[in-house]
Design a protein around this motif. Structure first.
Motif, PDB file in Angstrom:
ATOM      1  N   LEU A  33       0.930  -0.949  -0.046  1.00  9.13           N
ATOM      2  CA  LEU A  33      -0.215   0.185  -0.517  1.00  9.13           C
ATOM      3  C   LEU A  33       0.856   1.724  -0.240  1.00  9.13           C
ATOM      4  O   LEU A  33       0.645   2.079  -0.860  1.00  9.13           O
ATOM      5  CB  LEU A  33      -0.709  -0.027   1.589  1.00  9.13           C
ATOM      6  CG  LEU A  33      -1.978   1.111   1.495  1.00  9.13           C
ATOM      7  CD1 LEU A  33      -2.549   1.294   0.398  1.00  9.13           C
ATOM      8  CD2 LEU A  33      -2.723   1.092   2.686  1.00  9.13           C
ATOM      9  N   ARG A  81       1.211   4.541  -3.507  1.00 11.52           N
ATOM     10  CA  ARG A  81       0.726   5.824  -2.668  1.00 11.52           C
ATOM     11  C   ARG A  81       2.227   6.504  -3.444  1.00 11.52           C
ATOM     12  O   ARG A  81       1.604   7.750  -3.573  1.00 11.52           O
ATOM     13  CB  ARG A  81       1.252   6.111  -0.693  1.00 11.52           C
ATOM     14  CG  ARG A  81      -0.066   5.694  -0.669  1.00 11.52           C
ATOM     15  CD  ARG A  81      -0.969   5.405   1.032  1.00 11.52           C
ATOM     16  NE  ARG A  81      -1.935   4.959   1.367  1.00 11.52           N
ATOM     17  CZ  ARG A  81      -2.088   5.389   2.445  1.00 11.52           C
ATOM     18  NH1 ARG A  81      -0.960   5.083   3.657  1.00 11.52           N
ATOM     19  NH2 ARG A  81      -2.894   4.894   3.318  1.00 11.52           N
ATOM     20  N   GLN A  96      -6.947   0.643  -0.924  1.00 13.21           N
ATOM     21  CA  GLN A  96      -7.026   1.196  -0.021  1.00 13.21           C
ATOM     22  C   GLN A  96      -8.366   0.059   0.541  1.00 13.21           C
ATOM     23  O   GLN A  96      -8.292  -0.108   2.018  1.00 13.21           O
ATOM     24  CB  GLN A  96      -6.912   2.932   0.023  1.00 13.21           C
ATOM     25  CG  GLN A  96      -7.270   2.937   1.889  1.00 13.21           C
ATOM     26  CD  GLN A  96      -6.047   3.275   2.140  1.00 13.21           C
ATOM     27  OE1 GLN A  96      -4.969   3.723   2.374  1.00 13.21           O
ATOM     28  NE2 GLN A  96      -6.382   2.287   4.035  1.00 13.21           N
ATOM     29  N   ASP A 152      -7.816  -1.133   3.961  1.00 13.83           N
ATOM     30  CA  ASP A 152      -8.632  -0.525   5.367  1.00 13.83           C
ATOM     31  C   ASP A 152      -9.709  -2.138   6.161  1.00 13.83           C
ATOM     32  O   ASP A 152      -9.650  -2.462   7.221  1.00 13.83           O
ATOM     33  CB  ASP A 152      -9.574   0.006   5.298  1.00 13.83           C
ATOM     34  CG  ASP A 152      -8.933   1.947   4.842  1.00 13.83           C
ATOM     35  OD1 ASP A 152      -7.560   1.667   5.199  1.00 13.83           O
ATOM     36  OD2 ASP A 152      -9.501   2.695   4.330  1.00 13.83           O
TER      37      ASP A 152
END
Length: 138
Positions: A28, A32, A99, A103
């Motif tokens: 992740l 980003r 994402q 989460d």
């Protein structure tokens, strides 16, 4: 951002691979960082989105750019697949879907708080605590 079904499928595949390797969070972070690079450079944006550039050319350029980089094997393989399938333009959507998966796996919910003034750390903590209490997520 609305995420397409195609982007969701790519995100699920990448998340599954990263989770199996116990690298979901580092992947992740790499995604980003790549988004920042993609957004910052106008030439990269044009290259990624151009329908005039063939998938083979995009894949070759991506392979050349990744050679000697510090990208993980998961990210390198992922970007090459996106390029090969001429799907680099949906990178941001894939990141968004990834994402959401991360989460969900970690019991995290995201939201936006709007305030007339800047919130202190104490106020932010109270908002987070209240949201956690109601959603049972952090």
């Amino acid at each position: 951002m609305v995420v397409s079904e195609v982007a969701s499928r790519y995100a699920k595949a990448l998340f599954s691979l990263a989770s199996d390797n116990q690298r979901a969070k580092p992947v992740l972070e790499e995604l980003r960082a790549l988004r920042t690079v993609f957004e910052r450079d106008r030439e990269i944006q044009q290259f990624v989105r151009s329908p005039l550039i063939k998938a083979e050319e995009k894949e070759a350029a991506m392979a050349k750019a990744l050679k000697g980089s510090c990208a993980s094997t998961e990210i390198e393989a992922f970007l090459l697949i996106l390029a090969r399938k001429n799907r680099l333009a949906i990178f941001s959507e894939v990141l968004e879907a990834y994402q959401h998966l991360t989460d969900a796996a970690n019991g995290v919910t995201r939201g936006v708080v709007r305030s007339a003034t800047a919130l202190s750390q104490e106020d932010r903590g109270r908002v987070e605590e209240t949201v956690s209490r109601y959603t049972k997520k952090s």
